[in-house]
Scaffold this motif. Sequence first.
Motif, PDB file in Angstrom:
ATOM      1  N   PRO A  59      89.227  51.688  68.717  1.00 16.73           N
ATOM      2  CA  PRO A  59      87.955  51.158  67.121  1.00 16.73           C
ATOM      3  C   PRO A  59      86.701  50.876  67.606  1.00 16.73           C
ATOM      4  N   PRO A  60      85.498  50.682  66.795  1.00 16.47           N
ATOM      5  CA  PRO A  60      84.525  50.390  66.941  1.00 16.47           C
ATOM      6  C   PRO A  60      84.769  48.738  66.410  1.00 16.47           C
ATOM      7  N   GLU A  61      83.813  48.518  66.374  1.00 16.88           N
ATOM      8  CA  GLU A  61      83.801  46.887  66.361  1.00 16.88           C
ATOM      9  C   GLU A  61      83.643  47.215  64.682  1.00 16.88           C
ATOM     10  N   PRO A  62      84.641  46.001  63.801  1.00 16.34           N
ATOM     11  CA  PRO A  62      84.251  45.993  62.661  1.00 16.34           C
ATOM     12  C   PRO A  62      82.237  45.713  61.928  1.00 16.34           C
ATOM     13  N   GLN A 100      86.034  55.623  62.138  1.00 12.88           N
ATOM     14  CA  GLN A 100      85.332  54.641  61.464  1.00 12.88           C
ATOM     15  C   GLN A 100      85.057  53.232  61.305  1.00 12.88           C
ATOM     16  N   PRO A 101      83.961  52.721  61.497  1.00 11.33           N
ATOM     17  CA  PRO A 101      84.415  51.457  61.534  1.00 11.33           C
ATOM     18  C   PRO A 101      84.770  50.394  60.833  1.00 11.33           C
ATOM     19  N   THR A 102      85.952  49.572  60.340  1.00 12.30           N
ATOM     20  CA  THR A 102      86.222  48.752  59.553  1.00 12.30           C
ATOM     21  C   THR A 102      85.265  48.442  58.665  1.00 12.30           C
ATOM     22  N   LEU A 103      84.960  48.050  57.224  1.00 10.14           N
ATOM     23  CA  LEU A 103      84.483  47.773  56.603  1.00 10.14           C
ATOM     24  C   LEU A 103      84.844  46.154  56.034  1.00 10.14           C
ATOM     25  N   GLU A 104      84.394  45.085  56.530  1.00 10.53           N
ATOM     26  CA  GLU A 104      85.076  43.818  56.094  1.00 10.53           C
ATOM     27  C   GLU A 104      83.962  42.536  55.502  1.00 10.53           C
ATOM     28  N   ILE A 105      84.584  42.879  53.881  1.00  5.43           N
ATOM     29  CA  ILE A 105      84.345  42.282  53.037  1.00  5.43           C
ATOM     30  C   ILE A 105      84.115  40.568  52.636  1.00  5.43           C
ATOM     31  N   GLY A 132      88.378  46.793  54.033  1.00  7.55           N
ATOM     32  CA  GLY A 132      88.842  45.536  53.614  1.00  7.55           C
ATOM     33  C   GLY A 132      87.918  44.355  53.428  1.00  7.55           C
ATOM     34  N   PHE A 133      89.086  43.190  52.692  1.00  5.88           N
ATOM     35  CA  PHE A 133      88.852  42.311  52.012  1.00  5.88           C
ATOM     36  C   PHE A 133      89.268  41.499  52.900  1.00  5.88           C
ATOM     37  N   VAL A 134      88.020  40.022  53.704  1.00  5.51           N
ATOM     38  CA  VAL A 134      88.667  38.853  54.240  1.00  5.51           C
ATOM     39  C   VAL A 134      87.706  38.254  53.279  1.00  5.51           C
ATOM     40  N   ARG A 135      88.604  36.717  53.872  1.00  4.83           N
ATOM     41  CA  ARG A 135      88.221  35.379  53.236  1.00  4.83           C
ATOM     42  C   ARG A 135      88.590  34.493  54.419  1.00  4.83           C
TER      43      ARG A 135
END
Length: 136
Positions: A59-62, A100-105, A132-135
């Motif tokens: 997988p590509p870099e997020p 697709q790369p993961t979009l980490e919000i 995805g949502f990250v904290r």
Amino acid sequence: MAFSSGGEGPMADINIIPLCDVMLVLLIIFMVTAPKASYPIDIDLPQRSTTPPENPVEPPEPIRLRIDGSGQIFWNDSPTPVSALRNMMESEVQRDPTNQPTLEIDTSGDADYGVLAKVLAEAKNAQMQKIGFVRQ
């Protein structure tokens, strides 16, 4: 009303038949109105595949997207306006639509919800599938 029962004084039993009738009517009303109060949301869930991919691809870099309290958006730690997000997301999707790369919000606790809604709308319009949502 007091009824006499064999000379021992008034009868102290409660007539629960009207209470049961009212409760049954209320139950029917709630059963009829409850399904109308729910709103369906369309979600694309992953489907089970009977044939695994032959060559698993790394997988590509997020993509790290951060929204701070003032409404500023940072795309991989560089400030980005909302108007440029769709083009950037579309270019990431066009590289390899199947991987697709993961979009980490990551949003600040005091971030405006309207900015987040705009970002999610741009991601949907750009056909991004991994969000995805990250904290931190």
